[in-house]
Each structure stands twice: as C-alpha cells, then as structure tokens.
Design a protein around this motif. Structure first.
Motif, PDB file in Angstrom:
ATOM      1  N   PHE A  28       0.827  -1.192   0.000  1.00 25.62           N
ATOM      2  CA  PHE A  28       0.000   0.000   0.000  1.00 25.62           C
ATOM      3  C   PHE A  28       0.878   1.266   0.000  1.00 25.62           C
ATOM      4  O   PHE A  28       0.625   2.215  -0.738  1.00 25.62           O
ATOM      5  N   THR A  29       1.923   1.231   0.789  1.00 26.13           N
ATOM      6  CA  THR A  29       2.846   2.376   0.860  1.00 26.13           C
ATOM      7  C   THR A  29       3.461   2.631  -0.516  1.00 26.13           C
ATOM      8  O   THR A  29       3.523   3.770  -0.999  1.00 26.13           O
ATOM      9  N   VAL A  30       3.869   1.538  -1.143  1.00 26.17           N
ATOM     10  CA  VAL A  30       4.515   1.622  -2.448  1.00 26.17           C
ATOM     11  C   VAL A  30       3.539   2.182  -3.492  1.00 26.17           C
ATOM     12  O   VAL A  30       3.875   3.062  -4.283  1.00 26.17           O
ATOM     13  N   THR A  31       2.276   1.692  -3.464  1.00 28.83           N
ATOM     14  CA  THR A  31       1.276   2.142  -4.439  1.00 28.83           C
ATOM     15  C   THR A  31       1.020   3.637  -4.308  1.00 28.83           C
ATOM     16  O   THR A  31       0.869   4.346  -5.308  1.00 28.83           O
ATOM     17  N   LYS A  32       0.961   4.099  -3.071  1.00 27.93           N
ATOM     18  CA  LYS A  32       0.701   5.525  -2.844  1.00 27.93           C
ATOM     19  C   LYS A  32       1.805   6.387  -3.461  1.00 27.93           C
ATOM     20  O   LYS A  32       1.533   7.387  -4.123  1.00 27.93           O
ATOM     21  N   ILE A  33       3.030   5.969  -3.255  1.00 24.51           N
ATOM     22  CA  ILE A  33       4.150   6.760  -3.778  1.00 24.51           C
ATOM     23  C   ILE A  33       4.177   6.691  -5.314  1.00 24.51           C
ATOM     24  O   ILE A  33       4.409   7.693  -5.997  1.00 24.51           O
ATOM     25  N   TYR A  61       8.397  16.248  -0.490  1.00 25.59           N
ATOM     26  CA  TYR A  61       7.361  16.603   0.472  1.00 25.59           C
ATOM     27  C   TYR A  61       6.353  15.465   0.603  1.00 25.59           C
ATOM     28  O   TYR A  61       5.979  15.049   1.705  1.00 25.59           O
ATOM     29  N   TYR A  62       5.944  14.933  -0.548  1.00 18.62           N
ATOM     30  CA  TYR A  62       4.913  13.892  -0.529  1.00 18.62           C
ATOM     31  C   TYR A  62       5.391  12.651   0.212  1.00 18.62           C
ATOM     32  O   TYR A  62       4.658  12.064   1.021  1.00 18.62           O
ATOM     33  N   ILE A  63       6.619  12.249  -0.069  1.00 20.24           N
ATOM     34  CA  ILE A  63       7.143  11.031   0.581  1.00 20.24           C
ATOM     35  C   ILE A  63       7.222  11.240   2.102  1.00 20.24           C
ATOM     36  O   ILE A  63       6.792  10.390   2.874  1.00 20.24           O
ATOM     37  N   ILE A  64       7.707  12.409   2.509  1.00 18.35           N
ATOM     38  CA  ILE A  64       7.828  12.659   3.954  1.00 18.35           C
ATOM     39  C   ILE A  64       6.450  12.750   4.609  1.00 18.35           C
ATOM     40  O   ILE A  64       6.194  12.126   5.641  1.00 18.35           O
ATOM     41  N   SER A  65       5.548  13.514   3.966  1.00 18.11           N
ATOM     42  CA  SER A  65       4.237  13.693   4.611  1.00 18.11           C
ATOM     43  C   SER A  65       3.445  12.393   4.623  1.00 18.11           C
ATOM     44  O   SER A  65       2.747  12.092   5.598  1.00 18.11           O
ATOM     45  N   SER A  66       3.553  11.596   3.565  1.00 17.68           N
ATOM     46  CA  SER A  66       2.788  10.340   3.585  1.00 17.68           C
ATOM     47  C   SER A  66       3.430   9.367   4.571  1.00 17.68           C
ATOM     48  O   SER A  66       2.748   8.601   5.243  1.00 17.68           O
ATOM     49  N   PHE A  67       4.754   9.457   4.714  1.00 20.39           N
ATOM     50  CA  PHE A  67       5.446   8.642   5.712  1.00 20.39           C
ATOM     51  C   PHE A  67       4.956   9.012   7.112  1.00 20.39           C
ATOM     52  O   PHE A  67       4.592   8.151   7.914  1.00 20.39           O
ATOM     53  N   SER A 191      -1.921  16.324   4.200  1.00 21.67           N
ATOM     54  CA  SER A 191      -1.275  15.066   3.851  1.00 21.67           C
ATOM     55  C   SER A 191      -1.502  14.702   2.384  1.00 21.67           C
ATOM     56  O   SER A 191      -0.773  13.884   1.834  1.00 21.67           O
ATOM     57  N   ILE A 192      -2.511  15.324   1.738  1.00 25.97           N
ATOM     58  CA  ILE A 192      -2.750  15.022   0.322  1.00 25.97           C
ATOM     59  C   ILE A 192      -2.211  16.158  -0.554  1.00 25.97           C
ATOM     60  O   ILE A 192      -1.475  15.928  -1.507  1.00 25.97           O
ATOM     61  N   TYR A 216       1.872  18.220   8.623  1.00 25.56           N
ATOM     62  CA  TYR A 216       2.187  19.222   7.599  1.00 25.56           C
ATOM     63  C   TYR A 216       3.456  20.010   7.905  1.00 25.56           C
ATOM     64  O   TYR A 216       4.415  19.991   7.119  1.00 25.56           O
ATOM     65  N   LEU A 217       3.479  20.693   9.058  1.00 27.80           N
ATOM     66  CA  LEU A 217       4.654  21.528   9.352  1.00 27.80           C
ATOM     67  C   LEU A 217       5.939  20.701   9.467  1.00 27.80           C
ATOM     68  O   LEU A 217       6.965  21.071   8.882  1.00 27.80           O
TER      69      LEU A 217
END
Lengths: 264, 326
Positions: A28-33, A61-67, A191-192, A216-217
C-alpha cells in the motif's frame, strides 16, 4: 516506566504476528508513492514550479508527509475504547495497576515503531528507484525541531483519540465526533495537498489548530521550508497537549462513574 | 481480619426503554424514557482473609454487579464499601496490585501472542522481580501441567487451556483476593475438575481469599465453605454451604437408560417423572428416597444411569419462597 515499555513491546509483537498484513501494508505504501509520482509527473510536464515546489521537492514533500501520516495510527484508540466501553470489556484496563491513558500511549508507540521500520524502508526504496533528488533540511536545529514536533504531534493525536474514546462514557455513541475529527484532519494536515495551495487567510486559521503541526509543518521543515515556524510550532503543539490533558483528566473524573461495565 | 466489608451497598442502573418498531425508534430520537433497575440492593457483607466464598444466584441476580463494585470497575450508587482498606472505585494502583479478577467471558490474554508474552507483560505491570516471576511461573506451570502450551499462540488453545492461562496470569502477582466470575463456564467436566483442584490448592497453600460466582453446583459444593445467595439484587442467604444444601436442596434427578422397554410407574414411590419413554426415565426424587429408587432401577438392569444435583436456580427459588413464606 518498564511497564509501559513492555506494553509497547507487546503491541509491537502483535503487529508482527500477521505476515499478510505486513506485506499488504508495504504494498500500500509503495502504491501511494507510485501514484504520487505519476500524478505530479503529469502536472510538472508543462511547468517547472507549482506554488514554489519543483517536481523533486514536491515528491520529497509527498514522501515525507505520507510517511508521517502513515505513522499516525491513533484513530484505532478511539474506536477500541468506544467498542470496549460499549461491550463492557473496558474493565480489562480498569483492573490493571497502570494508567489507562499511559497504556494506550505505550500501545500506540509499539504500533508506530512497527510502521516506522517498514515505512522508512519503503520510502528509501522509492527514492532510489525513481532517482528522486531528495530535498532534505540541512540545519541540524530545524531537523531536531521537526523530529520533536513529530513526537509531540503523535502524542497529541493519541490524547485526542483517547479523549474522544472516553466521551463514550457520556454519549455512548461517538461516531459523529470521529467523523468531524477525520474530516478536519484530512483538510488541515495537508497530507494530500500542501497547504500552500490554499488561500493565505485559510492557512492562517489552520495554524491555530493542532493538526497543522502533526504532519504538515514537520514535513515542510524536513524539506527545508517554513523554518521561521519551527520554534513557535513546538510551543503551539505543546500548548494543545496541555489543554488536551486537562480535558482528559476532567472528562475521566466527571464521567468514569457512568461506566456500567455491561455487555458481554 | 475482614478483607471485604460492605454496608447497605446498592447499585441502580438507568436503562433506556425503547418502544417497539420503527415509529418507536424515530420517537426515541427526541424523547426517551428511562427506567431504573436495582441491580444490587442494600447488601451487607463481611469476608475474612483466606475464605473461599461462593456467590450464587440466577442470571441477572446481581452477582457480577457486586463483583464489579468490589473490584472498583463500577461505582456504587449508595452504601459503604471497603476492600483491603480501600474504596475500590478510586482505582488506586496500589489497591489494584492486591487483587486479581478473572471474568470467564472477558479475556486478559493477547490472542495473537503466546501465554508467555502475556505473562511477561503482567510481570512488568505488577512489578514482579525476575527471580520471583520465574519461580511463580514455574510453580503454576507445573500445577496445571501446561509446559508445552506456553509458546503456543493463545488463539489456538482450547477454552479450558485458555482458562488455565487466565488463572496463571491472574495469580502471578500473588493477589490477596481473587475474584472469579464464572471461571468454568463452557468448560468440559475434566477441565472444570482441574480448575477446581487448582483453585482449592491456591486457596489452601497461598491463603488467597477467593470469591467465586458460578452456576454450577459442583463448583460451589466442592470449593466454597461459605455461600452467599443473591436474588433480585438482595442477599437472601449467607452461611455455610453444607447447611444451605442440607436445608434447601431437597431432591435429586435420576436419569436411567434401558435396553428393554420398562414400566416407570414402579420407580415413582415418592417422586416426579420428568421424562417417561419406554427406554429412558428421568425422575426427580426427594434426596432421602434416592437410594430406594436407585435400588428399584438397578433391578431392571439399566444400561446407563446418572444422578444429578438440583440446579442452583431451583435451590435459590426455594430459599426465596421459604423467606417469603416466613
């Protein structure tokens, strides 16, 4: 303290009990990225910058925030508390010589540790596969502020979900509260979509809420942005933790007598 | 020394009274009616250290509510309650370290993990030093004969095996009081007997005060020197278990199976035929006539025969009637 460490260890072990869940979580993590790479790739085909982000800084940003948002699993706390209060098995926690809130915090820490390992591995793999020029904060001070903010932010979320959970003692049904919380979080955490895409006035109000400081921050700080907000952010989220703790103590004192322990 | 004292202990529940049907459900959105139920009504109780007490009564009598108040899970509506010198609902950790509770239908074990994992967690929660933990764990493992099960996932254990693990987890910190709510519920005869033997040993060797609720006569008769009978929230008997059964258990149920058809009327000298088919007879007989009826049955060469005690519910009903008549 050792009792809380053991609670965390126990829940870490429960996470490792199911191999299928571990595998699907990683997928799931992989699919999101992957999805983010495709989406932002299309957007950045026609332009170099979007709201101050380049393709690589946006993906960073996306990788960090989704992490970070995947580390935030405390929603399960309110669901578990409400379920257990309603079926009477909340008694199991009440008879143990341990703080119930401390128990749930330690439980969450155990779960977060599990996801931390896998999510970190997944993030590294994807940075490597997509050859993302990862944009990361250079200042050690800001990095420490961001890390501390993540820890306090996750603790705040545990407090919030614990608080909503024990509201079941009074209201019996808390799904409306949970729905409001979830919608608010989706909107405010960024987060999105980064909050910089929102009008400035809206962001100003969002900064009064604690959710801004949960994922976010810290994500912005870790990608080298919003540095001037690092210290004030720490104060704001810590202030919210104090407020939430007061609410928890008050609510428990006022409503714990309402627990009837009926159910199964 | 009394470890438990209650005086006029009362618990009243407020229950939502919902009207039937969809219209009733809709009306319930803005107007709700509540009714009050006295789950426990002015109960006075004194329990001494080391006693093994049976709390008996039919479903909904108030036994579990009483245990919940004694363990602090719920607060009493009125009355005085003191357990080991504490007011239980203050939920102080030092109080919770002194007792343990096992509820037959509420497991403390982690189903995905092994019993050893849960015991390790309990060791830390109760702050048991490592050497003591190992010693006590070994004592209980041997007592129950569960050595081979300690590293199995709890969810793969049978109900009886799981109950043994629940009891080990509960007794690991050497509690002064052990509350047991239906510990043998759903267990087969062998597992129930093992559990009873174990509890008896713990009470005698460790001096643990045990308060047991059960629907099974066998549990109460074998284990409890003293019995408290509760019905409709009120205490209706408090005294020696032997005396209770001597006075109120008037009859026994005999079930006999025959290979050849048999006329049952000759067994009915002073009893009540509960089931009468050519090959099976179920008779309720006064306990002093049991031997006589059994003799008559044996003359017919039965292929199987069993004698059962009266159910707790019947005994409670008789005590209740006896009290109302006096």
């Amino acid at each position: 303290m050792s009792k809380y460490i053991e609670v965390g260890r126990t829940y870490l072990k429960t996470q490792l009990a199911w191999r299928g869940d571990v595998l699907f979580h990683m997928l799931f993590t992989v699919t999101k990225i992957l999805f983010a790479c495709l989406l932002w790739g299309l957007i950045f085909e026609e332009r170099e910058m979007v709201s101050g982000f380049t393709y690589h800084s946006m993906l960073s940003y996306y990788i960090i925030s989704s992490f970070l948002s995947q580390l935030e699993k405390s929603g399960g706390i309110s669901e578990e508390i409400t379920y257990k209060i309603r079926n009477g098995s909340f008694s199991n926690y009440m008879v143990l010589p341990i703080s119930i809130e401390g128990y749930f915090t330690a439980m969450e820490a155990g779960i977060v540790l599990f996801y931390l390992g896998f999510d970190l591995a997944a993030a590294f793999i994807w940075v490597f596969i997509f050859r993302i020029e990862f944009v990361f904060v250079q200042s050690g001070f800001i990095f420490c502020c961001a890390l501390l903010m993540v820890i306090i932010g996750l603790f705040f979320m545990v407090q919030l979900n614990y608080f909503l959970g024990i509201l079941t003692l009074k209201y019996e049904e808390i799904s409306t509260f949970l729905m409001i919380k979830n919608n608010l979080i989706s909107l405010v955490t960024g987060s999105i979509v980064p909050l910089t895409l929102f009008p400035e006035a809206v962001v100003r109000y969002m900064k009064l809420l604690p959710f801004y400081y949960v994922t976010y921050l810290p994500s912005m700080l870790l990608t080298g942005r919003c540095r001037q907000e690092a210290v004030t952010g720490l104060f704001v989220i810590s202030g919210w933790c104090i407020v939430m703790q007061i609410l928890i103590v008050y609510t428990w004192k006022k409503y714990s007598r309402k627990y009837d322990g009926v159910g199964i | 020394m009394n470890v438990i004292e209650t005086e006029n202990l009362t618990k009243t529940y407020k229950r939502y009274k919902k009207r039937e049907g969809i219209i009733g459900s809709i009306q319930g959105l803005w107007k709700r009616e509540y009714e009050e139920k006295n789950a426990v009504n002015s109960v006075n109780l004194k329990i001494e250290e080391g006693e093994f007490i049976g709390l008996i009564g039919p479903n909904g009598a108030g036994k579990t509510t009483l245990i919940k108040m004694l363990t602090g899970i719920i607060a009493p509506t009125s009355g005085r309650i003191e357990v080991l010198g504490y007011y239980p609902n203050d939920l102080k950790n030092e109080f919770k370290e002194k007792y343990a509770v096992v509820m037959g239908q509420k497991s403390q074990l982690f189903f995905e993990l092994t019993a050893n994992d849960t015991l390790r967690l309990f060791k830390e929660i109760y702050g048991i030093p490592e050497a003591e933990y190992q010693e006590r764990k070994q004592y209980f493992i041997e007592l129950f004969g569960v050595e081979k099960l300690m590293n199995m996932q709890v969810r793969t254990l049978s109900l009886g095996e799981r109950m043994k693990m629940e009891l080990i987890a509960a007794l690991l910190h050497n509690p002064q009081i052990l509350f047991l709510d239906e510990p043998t519920i759903g267990l087969d005869a062998i597992a129930s007997r093992q559990i009873r033997g174990f509890l008896k040993q713990v009470n005698q060797e460790k001096g643990t005060t045990i308060i047991l609720t059960s629907h099974y006569m066998e549990d109460i008769k074998t284990l409890c020197g003293r019995c408290v009978v509760i019905n409709h929230g009120s205490k209706i008997y408090d005294g020696r278990t032997e005396a209770l059964f001597e006075k109120y258990q008037n009859s026994k149920k005999i079930t006999a199976i025959f290979e050849q058809p048999v006329d049952g009327s000759r067994f009915l000298t002073d009893g009540l035929m509960l089931e009468d088919t050519p090959h099976k007879k179920v008779i309720s007989v006064p306990k002093e006539k049991t031997y006589q009826v059994l003799q008559a049955i044996m003359e017919e060469n039965p292929s199987d025969i069993s004698v059962e005690e009266e159910e707790i519910g019947t005994v409670v009903e008789r005590i209740y009637k006896g009290r109302s008549e006096t």
